[in-house]
Design a protein around this motif. Structure first.
Motif, PDB file in Angstrom:
ATOM      1  N   ALA A  50      23.105  39.575  69.001  1.00 58.14           N
ATOM      2  CA  ALA A  50      24.212  39.653  69.952  1.00 58.14           C
ATOM      3  C   ALA A  50      25.414  38.846  69.475  1.00 58.14           C
ATOM      4  O   ALA A  50      26.571  39.219  69.712  1.00 58.14           O
ATOM      5  CB  ALA A  50      23.748  39.150  71.318  1.00 58.14           C
ATOM      6  N   GLU A  51      25.168  37.741  68.771  1.00 58.66           N
ATOM      7  CA  GLU A  51      26.267  36.894  68.299  1.00 58.66           C
ATOM      8  C   GLU A  51      27.130  37.587  67.250  1.00 58.66           C
ATOM      9  O   GLU A  51      28.260  37.166  66.990  1.00 58.66           O
ATOM     10  CB  GLU A  51      25.714  35.590  67.719  1.00 58.66           C
ATOM     11  CG  GLU A  51      25.177  34.608  68.749  1.00 58.66           C
ATOM     12  CD  GLU A  51      23.892  35.075  69.390  1.00 58.66           C
ATOM     13  OE1 GLU A  51      23.169  35.860  68.742  1.00 58.66           O
ATOM     14  OE2 GLU A  51      23.609  34.679  70.535  1.00 58.66           O
ATOM     15  N   ASP A  52      26.614  38.643  66.616  1.00 58.02           N
ATOM     16  CA  ASP A  52      27.380  39.350  65.583  1.00 58.02           C
ATOM     17  C   ASP A  52      28.396  40.327  66.172  1.00 58.02           C
ATOM     18  O   ASP A  52      29.272  40.816  65.443  1.00 58.02           O
ATOM     19  CB  ASP A  52      26.436  40.125  64.657  1.00 58.02           C
ATOM     20  CG  ASP A  52      25.564  39.204  63.825  1.00 58.02           C
ATOM     21  OD1 ASP A  52      26.107  38.213  63.298  1.00 58.02           O
ATOM     22  OD2 ASP A  52      24.356  39.464  63.716  1.00 58.02           O
ATOM     23  N   SER A  53      28.288  40.632  67.462  1.00 62.55           N
ATOM     24  CA  SER A  53      29.191  41.611  68.058  1.00 62.55           C
ATOM     25  C   SER A  53      30.633  41.112  68.035  1.00 62.55           C
ATOM     26  O   SER A  53      30.912  39.943  68.324  1.00 62.55           O
ATOM     27  CB  SER A  53      28.767  41.906  69.499  1.00 62.55           C
ATOM     28  OG  SER A  53      29.519  42.981  70.025  1.00 62.55           O
ATOM     29  N   ASN A  54      31.546  41.992  67.676  1.00 63.99           N
ATOM     30  CA  ASN A  54      32.985  41.724  67.605  1.00 63.99           C
ATOM     31  C   ASN A  54      33.379  40.766  66.482  1.00 63.99           C
ATOM     32  O   ASN A  54      34.506  40.281  66.458  1.00 63.99           O
ATOM     33  CB  ASN A  54      33.522  41.182  68.936  1.00 63.99           C
ATOM     34  CG  ASN A  54      33.373  42.173  70.062  1.00 63.99           C
ATOM     35  OD1 ASN A  54      33.707  43.348  69.911  1.00 63.99           O
ATOM     36  ND2 ASN A  54      32.856  41.726  71.195  1.00 63.99           N
ATOM     37  N   ARG A  55      32.464  40.502  65.578  1.00 64.71           N
ATOM     38  CA  ARG A  55      32.800  39.638  64.448  1.00 64.71           C
ATOM     39  C   ARG A  55      33.380  40.484  63.312  1.00 64.71           C
ATOM     40  O   ARG A  55      33.061  41.664  63.170  1.00 64.71           O
ATOM     41  CB  ARG A  55      31.580  38.866  63.967  1.00 64.71           C
ATOM     42  CG  ARG A  55      30.972  37.984  65.042  1.00 64.71           C
ATOM     43  CD  ARG A  55      29.749  37.249  64.556  1.00 64.71           C
ATOM     44  NE  ARG A  55      30.097  36.125  63.705  1.00 64.71           N
ATOM     45  CZ  ARG A  55      29.191  35.339  63.120  1.00 64.71           C
ATOM     46  NH1 ARG A  55      27.913  35.597  63.278  1.00 64.71           N
ATOM     47  NH2 ARG A  55      29.571  34.336  62.367  1.00 64.71           N
ATOM     48  N   LYS A  56      34.218  39.843  62.488  1.00 57.69           N
ATOM     49  CA  LYS A  56      34.894  40.559  61.405  1.00 57.69           C
ATOM     50  C   LYS A  56      34.219  40.250  60.075  1.00 57.69           C
ATOM     51  O   LYS A  56      34.184  39.105  59.626  1.00 57.69           O
ATOM     52  CB  LYS A  56      36.367  40.167  61.344  1.00 57.69           C
ATOM     53  CG  LYS A  56      37.140  40.926  60.264  1.00 57.69           C
ATOM     54  CD  LYS A  56      38.639  40.709  60.393  1.00 57.69           C
ATOM     55  CE  LYS A  56      39.054  39.326  60.012  1.00 57.69           C
ATOM     56  NZ  LYS A  56      40.529  39.179  59.922  1.00 57.69           N
ATOM     57  N   PRO A  60      21.873  42.018  78.462  1.00 59.70           N
ATOM     58  CA  PRO A  60      22.520  40.776  78.919  1.00 59.70           C
ATOM     59  C   PRO A  60      21.838  39.550  78.321  1.00 59.70           C
ATOM     60  O   PRO A  60      20.606  39.460  78.280  1.00 59.70           O
ATOM     61  CB  PRO A  60      22.365  40.838  80.441  1.00 59.70           C
ATOM     62  CG  PRO A  60      22.317  42.302  80.745  1.00 59.70           C
ATOM     63  CD  PRO A  60      21.577  42.921  79.603  1.00 59.70           C
ATOM     64  N   VAL A  61      22.642  38.626  77.847  1.00 58.63           N
ATOM     65  CA  VAL A  61      22.122  37.447  77.140  1.00 58.63           C
ATOM     66  C   VAL A  61      21.635  36.401  78.138  1.00 58.63           C
ATOM     67  O   VAL A  61      22.337  36.058  79.098  1.00 58.63           O
ATOM     68  CB  VAL A  61      23.212  36.850  76.228  1.00 58.63           C
ATOM     69  CG1 VAL A  61      22.700  35.595  75.538  1.00 58.63           C
ATOM     70  CG2 VAL A  61      23.652  37.881  75.198  1.00 58.63           C
TER      71      VAL A  61
END
Length: 401
Positions: free
Chosen positions: A202-208, A237-238
């Motif tokens: 989930a932490e990788d979402s929206n990362r460049k 949901p986290v």
């Protein structure tokens, strides 16, 4: 004697080889287009002429300190008598890439030296290719193995590749770089290829994700080239620790706000004392609002409680958020206190505890001292234990009677 003769012959042979050798400076010249450079071939004796062949130039250059016929090219060195045959190139061209040959005329023969001239060519813009494909909407599910390839084409020398995530070096598994050489219009160029893989969370979402090319041609005015890809991840949901909301006013409408992360948007429902209130609905004094998107997969979830009572602050409010990838339960507590209770003692409390301990220790010490010395409450008459001599005298007195 034979040893001396051998040493002399070796010295003569070494000297002869030194004279016959053409030394070059540098052995390899790595330059950018437009750079100025000096290339030198040296011989240990005077030379009669100096002739230089440069790739991409139609004429062989006959050079000397006294004259130069070709614009942009001039003699370089300490003179023919010093055995120097060199050339100064005002602006190096891409077509000059290759071997520069110098020919030195020496006593009826011609000696040759070779210098490798590498004229760097800036590679093309990096390209990121996805080896693991997202869904139609461009999303990956959490836990998917993400695999991407970066190619930097047509560089001379080959470019280097570095992976970044949100401007930080990507601490992920990468493959060794591959170098593929091709020929384009008789020019040999190299493509650099590298891959990166990891399992998405989930932490990788929206990362460049960034593939950055590093090359000889990079300058302050010409920074490294890069390609970027925004990673979109779908996840349930986290989970997060129990939440607490403070500063609510009794007898007023209390607004309880909780921020949760999910992708796609979650549906929510509140459970209070067995009553279930879905989003966009009202049940008695409780109203549950639709989640409001805050950006970066975050949603604001709101519960309104009309006419907050003291009893309301003793309840636990259960929030359930769900989407197509799963559901998560959250516990929320509320309070009319302005701030949460301190989890640590303040300075005054610490000082009080220290003083109390000191007083207790002092009292114990005084009791021990008083008992040992027979003072204060321990100050009664002491009892003497009869000795053998006393017992004998008493017996004698009894016998007299």
């Amino acid at each position: 004697m034979s040893r001396i003769v051998f040493i002399c012959l070796a010295a003569i042979l070494t000297d002869a080889l030194t004279w016959a050798q053409v030394n070059v400076e540098p052995n390899t010249a790595l330059l950018n287009q437009g750079d100025r450079t000096e290339l030198l071939c040296r011989y240990g004796r005077a030379i009669n002429y100096c002739r230089i062949e440069i790739p991409g130039e139609p004429k062989v250059l006959n050079l000397s300190p006294e004259w130069s016929k070709t614009p942009g090219f001039a003699y370089f060195g300490g003179g023919l008598t010093a055995g120097h045959c060199g050339v100064s190139i005002e602006r190096v061209k891409a077509s000059n890439n290759g071997q520069v040959k110098c020919s030195l005329g020496v006593e009826g023969e011609e000696l040759e030296g070779v210098i490798d001239l590498v004229v760097a060519m800036r590679p093309e813009q990096p390209i990121i290719e996805l080896l693991s494909k997202p869904n139609r909407e461009g999303y990956f599910n959490e836990g998917t193995e993400f695999n991407a390839r970066c190619s930097v084409s047509k560089g001379r020398p080959p470019a280097n590749i570095t992976w970044y995530i949100d401007n930080m070096p990507a601490n992920k598994r990468t493959t060794p770089l591959e170098y593929l050489t091709t020929t384009d219009n008789n020019v040999e160029l190299t493509t650099t290829v590298g891959e990166i893989q990891w399992h998405l969370s989930a932490e990788d979402s929206n990362r460049k994700l960034v593939c950055r090319s590093h090359h000889q041609t990079d300058r302050e005015s010409l920074p490294p080239q890069e390609a970027a890809y925004i990673i979109n991840v779908r996840y349930a949901p986290v989970h997060q620790p129990d939440a607490a909301v403070y500063g609510l006013y009794l007898e007023h409408t209390a607004i309880v706000n909780i921020t949760i992360r999910a992708s796609p948007q979650p549906k929510i429902e509140w459970s209070i004392d067995g009553a279930v209130v879905g989003q966009g609905r009202t049940d008695g004094r409780y109203s549950a609002y639709e989640p409001q998107y805050l950006g970066n997969d975050e949603y604001n979830v709101t519960l309104a409680i009309a006419g907050l009572t003291l009893e309301d602050t003793t309840k636990i409010y259960n929030l359930r958020a769900s989407n197509e990838l799963g559901l998560t339960d959250y516990k929320v507590r509320i309070s009319s206190s302005s701030k949460p209770p301190s989890s640590s003692l303040d300075v005054a409390a610490i000082v009080g505890i220290v003083v109390a301990v000191a007083v207790l220790v002092l009292v114990v010490l005084l009791i021990v001292f008083a008992r040992a010395t027979g003072r204060w409450c321990f100050g009664g008459k002491s009892i003497k234990t009869p000795t053998n001599e006393t017992k004998t005298n008493n017996s004698s007195m009894l016998n007299l009677y």
